[in-house]
Design an enzyme around this catalytic site. Sequence first.
Site, PDB file in Angstrom:
ATOM      1  N   THR A 109     -29.243  51.811 -10.288  1.00 56.59           N
ATOM      2  CA  THR A 109     -28.992  50.922 -11.854  1.00 56.59           C
ATOM      3  C   THR A 109     -29.929  51.215 -12.762  1.00 56.59           C
ATOM      4  O   THR A 109     -31.063  51.956 -12.078  1.00 56.59           O
ATOM      5  CB  THR A 109     -28.970  49.220 -10.998  1.00 56.59           C
ATOM      6  OG1 THR A 109     -27.569  48.995 -10.730  1.00 56.59           O
ATOM      7  CG2 THR A 109     -28.941  47.900 -12.804  1.00 56.59           C
ATOM      8  N   THR A 127     -25.844  49.066 -15.386  1.00 54.27           N
ATOM      9  CA  THR A 127     -24.923  49.840 -14.389  1.00 54.27           C
ATOM     10  C   THR A 127     -24.148  50.534 -14.236  1.00 54.27           C
ATOM     11  O   THR A 127     -23.558  49.983 -15.336  1.00 54.27           O
ATOM     12  CB  THR A 127     -25.456  48.703 -13.495  1.00 54.27           C
ATOM     13  OG1 THR A 127     -25.664  49.635 -11.978  1.00 54.27           O
ATOM     14  CG2 THR A 127     -24.868  47.506 -13.169  1.00 54.27           C
ATOM     15  N   ASP A 168     -18.212  45.021  -6.402  1.00 51.81           N
ATOM     16  CA  ASP A 168     -18.718  43.415  -7.143  1.00 51.81           C
ATOM     17  C   ASP A 168     -17.937  42.398  -7.201  1.00 51.81           C
ATOM     18  O   ASP A 168     -18.857  41.083  -6.754  1.00 51.81           O
ATOM     19  CB  ASP A 168     -19.147  43.654  -8.043  1.00 51.81           C
ATOM     20  CG  ASP A 168     -20.763  44.603  -8.025  1.00 51.81           C
ATOM     21  OD1 ASP A 168     -21.535  44.624  -7.053  1.00 51.81           O
ATOM     22  OD2 ASP A 168     -21.242  44.489  -8.639  1.00 51.81           O
ATOM     23  N   SER A 217     -22.487  39.467 -10.641  1.00 49.74           N
ATOM     24  CA  SER A 217     -23.935  40.524 -10.308  1.00 49.74           C
ATOM     25  C   SER A 217     -24.543  39.952  -9.895  1.00 49.74           C
ATOM     26  O   SER A 217     -25.359  38.534  -9.895  1.00 49.74           O
ATOM     27  CB  SER A 217     -23.494  40.473 -11.879  1.00 49.74           C
ATOM     28  OG  SER A 217     -24.964  41.759 -11.884  1.00 49.74           O
TER      29      SER A 217
HETATM   30  O1  DON Z   1     -24.641  43.949 -10.461  1.00 47.30           O
HETATM   31  C1  DON Z   1     -24.651  44.306  -9.759  1.00 47.30           C
HETATM   32  O2  DON Z   1     -25.781  43.849  -9.053  1.00 47.30           O
HETATM   33  C2  DON Z   1     -24.943  45.552  -8.846  1.00 47.30           C
HETATM   34  N1  DON Z   1     -23.579  46.344  -9.753  1.00 47.30           N
HETATM   35  C3  DON Z   1     -26.099  46.213  -9.478  1.00 47.30           C
HETATM   36  C4  DON Z   1     -26.038  47.485  -8.664  1.00 47.30           C
HETATM   37  C5  DON Z   1     -27.251  48.204  -8.515  1.00 47.30           C
HETATM   38  O3  DON Z   1     -28.019  47.389  -9.158  1.00 47.30           O
HETATM   39  C6  DON Z   1     -27.574  49.380  -7.845  1.00 47.30           C
HETATM   40  N2  DON Z   1     -28.668  49.611  -7.813  1.00 47.30           N
HETATM   41  N3  DON Z   1     -29.940  49.891  -7.614  1.00 47.30           N
END
Ligand code: DON
Length: 550
Positions: free
Chosen positions: A356, A374, A398, A427
């Site tokens: 992300t 992301t 998610d 998220s």
């Molecule tokens: O929205 C979320 O919480 C996840 N889709 C975020 C994914 C994420 O941070 C991957 N990371 N390093």
Amino acid sequence: MNGAPAAARAPHGMVASAEPLATGIGVDVLRRGGNAVDAAVAVAFALAVTFPEAGNLGGGGFLLLRRRDGRATAIDYRETAPARATRTLYLDPGGQVIRGEGGPLVGYRASGVPGTVAGMALAWRRYGSGRFSWAQLIDPARRLALAGFPLSRARAASLRDRRDLLGRYPETRRIFLNGNGAGFREGDTLRQPDLARTLRRLQRHGPREFYEGETARALADDMARNGGLITAADLRDYRPKERPPLRGSYRGHTVLSMPPPSSGGFALLEMLNVLEGFDLRAAGPASAERYHLLAEAMRRAFADRAEYGADPDFVPVPTARLTGKRYAAGLRARIDRARATPSARRRPPAAEATQTTHFTVIDRDGDAVANTYTLNGAYGSGVVARGTGVLLNNEMDDFTAKPGVPNLFGLIQGERNAIAPKKRPLSSMTPTFVLRKDGSLWFTVGSPGGPTIINTVLQVVTNIIDHGMDLRQAIAAPRVHHQWLPDEIRTEPGARGLPDGVRRALAARGHKIAPATRPMGDAQGILIEPETGVRVGASDPRGSGLAAGY
Ligand code: DON
């Protein structure tokens, strides 16, 4: 990872992002009179080209904005489930969650309806300075996509790490594995002519082009050909939303963060409220006492995340209660300072590699943007919609595919976060502002890292407020993570790991310490020095980003 401290000081404006070319583009917009929102839009488009594992047009995220006069807003451009999505979409006939193609992580069925272009358009239209056209803000990104740019060591390594995913689909292989699938090395030029043409169409026809124009048609056609769920109607109907930021306080400092459908804001405020009742300063930043209290606060907030986190347009989320001081006092009363409280329940597997990205901007007027967006996993679903150069997200993971079954991040999620048409998945993204006691902006911070995002932001905030660290130290300091389940403290490898004495002291309190796997997060922050107004930017030494200003 370069391990080098990366802090910058500048009198007027500052940008911190995970990728130096994108930072430079943002600084250039500020220098030419753009405000923080103008710069943020330019950085978001630039990262879609130069940081393809997470920067995106085919994903979504959250933009937090605070003006110098104190007005603040949160732009939610999170993906939505396609209209054809159902609660049991990812269950096979035996009731098991589908892994691989067809499931919530890989391929054409893993994507939510992308929100980034609409989110940036809303931010630009309502809050841009008016000095930059939409087309002007996209242009640096388009040029980089067309001419290409030399891959840094970090970007080349990232593409190599994910070659299994990138090699699955011909269009993706052609672009990101160098045509023949041989892959790129450091110093090679990554050119993305299809993406450049998509950006050109956005410049010519405006943001709706992505949702109703040729790009939308290409996307919907590719989906239809390959069993995907997103239709032309889904794209046409996508809307970003403005929401009031969550507001809380920590030791007299106002904290602004992201409301649902992110759990980031309420979990952060809940943990800060719990910790406020303990003297962390006296415990010391690297003490077992502090890590114990952090883990106990994290465990409780993540249990609430699993229970209550969801899209507030579908399910009421009791954020006022969860972020209240009284609720925290109740949680605190049940924390044993000498013993870990077992989380009970089953143990989900550890998380996989993911990406992300967070960036932040402060302009010369003191307006600030904190933006996390992301594709979910690195390079999302692995699919590039044919002819568009646009990588698509796998954000559908998610959602709760099946209650009790952990997702990519090992998160157990609840019924309230079940899949429904047009719903936004829960998220952890946590773009955050912290104010001084006089109400002026003190610092901004955010990070990638799935669920570790929330705890990364928590630790940066307490490092500054409780332990008196400067921004660079606060971001560089070792971090820990607890997410209720699995019931263990995750730590970082190498020099950021916990000393043996601290480990033993935590074990003696009943904590399990998970084997360290990888560094946690890639935080980007900016702080305003009160005496001078100087903007101090810091990019996490765990990553390869850059803070720069003018
Ligand atoms: O929205 C979320 O919480 C996840 N889709 C975020 C994914 C994420 O941070 C991957 N990371 N390093």
